[in-house]
Design a protein around this motif. Structure first.
Motif, PDB file in Angstrom:
ATOM      1  N   ILE A  10      -4.599  -3.891   2.699  1.00  0.00           N
ATOM      2  CA  ILE A  10      -4.436  -3.676   4.139  1.00  0.00           C
ATOM      3  C   ILE A  10      -5.649  -4.256   4.848  1.00  0.00           C
ATOM      4  O   ILE A  10      -6.779  -3.850   4.582  1.00  0.00           O
ATOM      5  N   VAL A  11      -5.399  -5.220   5.731  1.00  0.00           N
ATOM      6  CA  VAL A  11      -6.477  -5.841   6.507  1.00  0.00           C
ATOM      7  C   VAL A  11      -6.287  -5.391   7.954  1.00  0.00           C
ATOM      8  O   VAL A  11      -5.378  -5.840   8.652  1.00  0.00           O
ATOM      9  N   GLU A  12      -7.141  -4.473   8.375  1.00  0.00           N
ATOM     10  CA  GLU A  12      -6.995  -3.805   9.683  1.00  0.00           C
ATOM     11  C   GLU A  12      -8.381  -3.399  10.158  1.00  0.00           C
ATOM     12  O   GLU A  12      -9.133  -2.793   9.401  1.00  0.00           O
ATOM     13  N   ASP A  13      -8.742  -3.732  11.405  1.00  0.00           N
ATOM     14  CA  ASP A  13     -10.088  -3.416  11.886  1.00  0.00           C
ATOM     15  C   ASP A  13     -10.206  -2.059  12.571  1.00  0.00           C
ATOM     16  O   ASP A  13     -11.304  -1.607  12.843  1.00  0.00           O
ATOM     17  N   ASP A  14      -9.094  -1.387  12.819  1.00  0.00           N
ATOM     18  CA  ASP A  14      -9.155  -0.057  13.420  1.00  0.00           C
ATOM     19  C   ASP A  14      -9.313   0.965  12.290  1.00  0.00           C
ATOM     20  O   ASP A  14      -8.397   1.138  11.485  1.00  0.00           O
ATOM     21  N   PRO A  15     -10.476   1.636  12.212  1.00  0.00           N
ATOM     22  CA  PRO A  15     -10.737   2.539  11.074  1.00  0.00           C
ATOM     23  C   PRO A  15      -9.706   3.660  10.953  1.00  0.00           C
ATOM     24  O   PRO A  15      -9.329   4.043   9.855  1.00  0.00           O
ATOM     25  N   PHE A  16      -9.232   4.179  12.085  1.00  0.00           N
ATOM     26  CA  PHE A  16      -8.240   5.258  12.046  1.00  0.00           C
ATOM     27  C   PHE A  16      -6.932   4.763  11.427  1.00  0.00           C
ATOM     28  O   PHE A  16      -6.377   5.386  10.524  1.00  0.00           O
ATOM     29  N   LEU A  17      -6.443   3.622  11.903  1.00  0.00           N
ATOM     30  CA  LEU A  17      -5.193   3.070  11.371  1.00  0.00           C
ATOM     31  C   LEU A  17      -5.349   2.678   9.910  1.00  0.00           C
ATOM     32  O   LEU A  17      -4.458   2.907   9.095  1.00  0.00           O
ATOM     33  N   LEU A  18      -6.482   2.089   9.592  1.00  0.00           N
ATOM     34  CA  LEU A  18      -6.733   1.661   8.208  1.00  0.00           C
ATOM     35  C   LEU A  18      -6.645   2.860   7.265  1.00  0.00           C
ATOM     36  O   LEU A  18      -5.958   2.818   6.241  1.00  0.00           O
ATOM     37  N   ARG A  19      -7.287   3.950   7.635  1.00  0.00           N
ATOM     38  CA  ARG A  19      -7.283   5.157   6.807  1.00  0.00           C
ATOM     39  C   ARG A  19      -5.874   5.766   6.739  1.00  0.00           C
ATOM     40  O   ARG A  19      -5.409   6.166   5.686  1.00  0.00           O
ATOM     41  N   GLU A  23      -3.846   6.081   3.280  1.00  0.00           N
ATOM     42  CA  GLU A  23      -3.435   7.392   2.756  1.00  0.00           C
ATOM     43  C   GLU A  23      -1.929   7.440   2.513  1.00  0.00           C
ATOM     44  O   GLU A  23      -1.473   7.992   1.514  1.00  0.00           O
ATOM     45  N   LYS A  24      -1.162   6.854   3.409  1.00  0.00           N
ATOM     46  CA  LYS A  24       0.298   6.860   3.271  1.00  0.00           C
ATOM     47  C   LYS A  24       0.705   6.099   2.001  1.00  0.00           C
ATOM     48  O   LYS A  24       1.554   6.560   1.239  1.00  0.00           O
ATOM     49  N   PHE A  25       0.102   4.947   1.764  1.00  0.00           N
ATOM     50  CA  PHE A  25       0.430   4.169   0.563  1.00  0.00           C
ATOM     51  C   PHE A  25      -0.061   4.870  -0.706  1.00  0.00           C
ATOM     52  O   PHE A  25       0.623   4.860  -1.722  1.00  0.00           O
ATOM     53  N   GLU A  26      -1.236   5.498  -0.638  1.00  0.00           N
ATOM     54  CA  GLU A  26      -1.749   6.225  -1.811  1.00  0.00           C
ATOM     55  C   GLU A  26      -0.831   7.391  -2.159  1.00  0.00           C
ATOM     56  O   GLU A  26      -0.591   7.665  -3.332  1.00  0.00           O
ATOM     57  N   MET A  27      -0.279   8.062  -1.148  1.00  0.00           N
ATOM     58  CA  MET A  27       0.653   9.171  -1.394  1.00  0.00           C
ATOM     59  C   MET A  27       1.911   8.681  -2.113  1.00  0.00           C
ATOM     60  O   MET A  27       2.572   9.444  -2.810  1.00  0.00           O
ATOM     61  N   GLU A  28       2.220   7.403  -1.950  1.00  0.00           N
ATOM     62  CA  GLU A  28       3.390   6.802  -2.595  1.00  0.00           C
ATOM     63  C   GLU A  28       3.010   6.095  -3.905  1.00  0.00           C
ATOM     64  O   GLU A  28       3.752   5.267  -4.415  1.00  0.00           O
ATOM     65  N   ASN A  29       1.800   6.394  -4.392  1.00  0.00           N
ATOM     66  CA  ASN A  29       1.296   5.868  -5.673  1.00  0.00           C
ATOM     67  C   ASN A  29       1.036   4.365  -5.710  1.00  0.00           C
ATOM     68  O   ASN A  29       1.135   3.733  -6.759  1.00  0.00           O
ATOM     69  N   PHE A  30       0.699   3.795  -4.570  1.00  0.00           N
ATOM     70  CA  PHE A  30       0.248   2.404  -4.542  1.00  0.00           C
ATOM     71  C   PHE A  30      -1.257   2.389  -4.786  1.00  0.00           C
ATOM     72  O   PHE A  30      -1.947   3.325  -4.405  1.00  0.00           O
ATOM     73  N   ALA A  31      -1.744   1.320  -5.404  1.00  0.00           N
ATOM     74  CA  ALA A  31      -3.187   1.082  -5.432  1.00  0.00           C
ATOM     75  C   ALA A  31      -3.486   0.400  -4.100  1.00  0.00           C
ATOM     76  O   ALA A  31      -2.768  -0.516  -3.695  1.00  0.00           O
TER      77      ALA A  31
END
Length: 128
Positions: A10-19, A23-31
């Motif tokens: 994920i390439v995103e400069d907004d720290p809130f959106l990046l996090r 978190e959403k992808f990690e909850m779905e078991n993505f690295a």
């Protein structure tokens, strides 16, 4: 043997959106690999070889459009699906992104993070 863990960058400069997306992808078991700047995004893609990239367009260092052009010019990166995830919703931006090689173009305001995860899963299921 367990299924290979899918790596999303994920390439995103907004720290809130990046996090939030991470978190959403990690909850779905993505690295998850996160990067907050276009130039770093290119270097990280070469090093990490993600399965798919979510790329903002308005980035410090280098725009998402420039990063996409360079990704598609690299022999070992050009087949990685790239989803532009941005708030630029002008038709010409969408057309430009798709023309230079984006697999999809999502406008942040129109998609919940869970919907973005579903889009990624759909794209990856088609590319396997």
């Amino acid at each position: 043997m367990p299924a290979k863990t899918v790596k999303v960058m994920i390439v995103e400069d907004d720290p809130f959106l990046l996090r939030m997306y991470a978190e959403k992808f990690e909850m779905e078991n993505f690295a998850v690999v996160t990067v907050d700047d276009g130039r770093k995004g290119l270097r990280a893609a070469m090093k990490e070889m993600p399965d798919i990239i979510l790329l903002d367009i308005m980035l410090p260092g280098k725009s998402g459009f420039d990063v996409l052009v360079e990704l598609k010019a690299e022999e070992n990166l050009k087949n990685i699906p790239v989803i532009l995830l941005t708030n630029l919703s002008q038709r010409e931006d969408v057309d430009k992104g798709l023309k230079i090689g984006a697999t999809d173009y999502l406008i942040k305001a129109h998609f919940m993070p869970s919907e973005v995860v579903e889009k990624v899963k759909n794209i990856l299921s088609k590319s396997n």
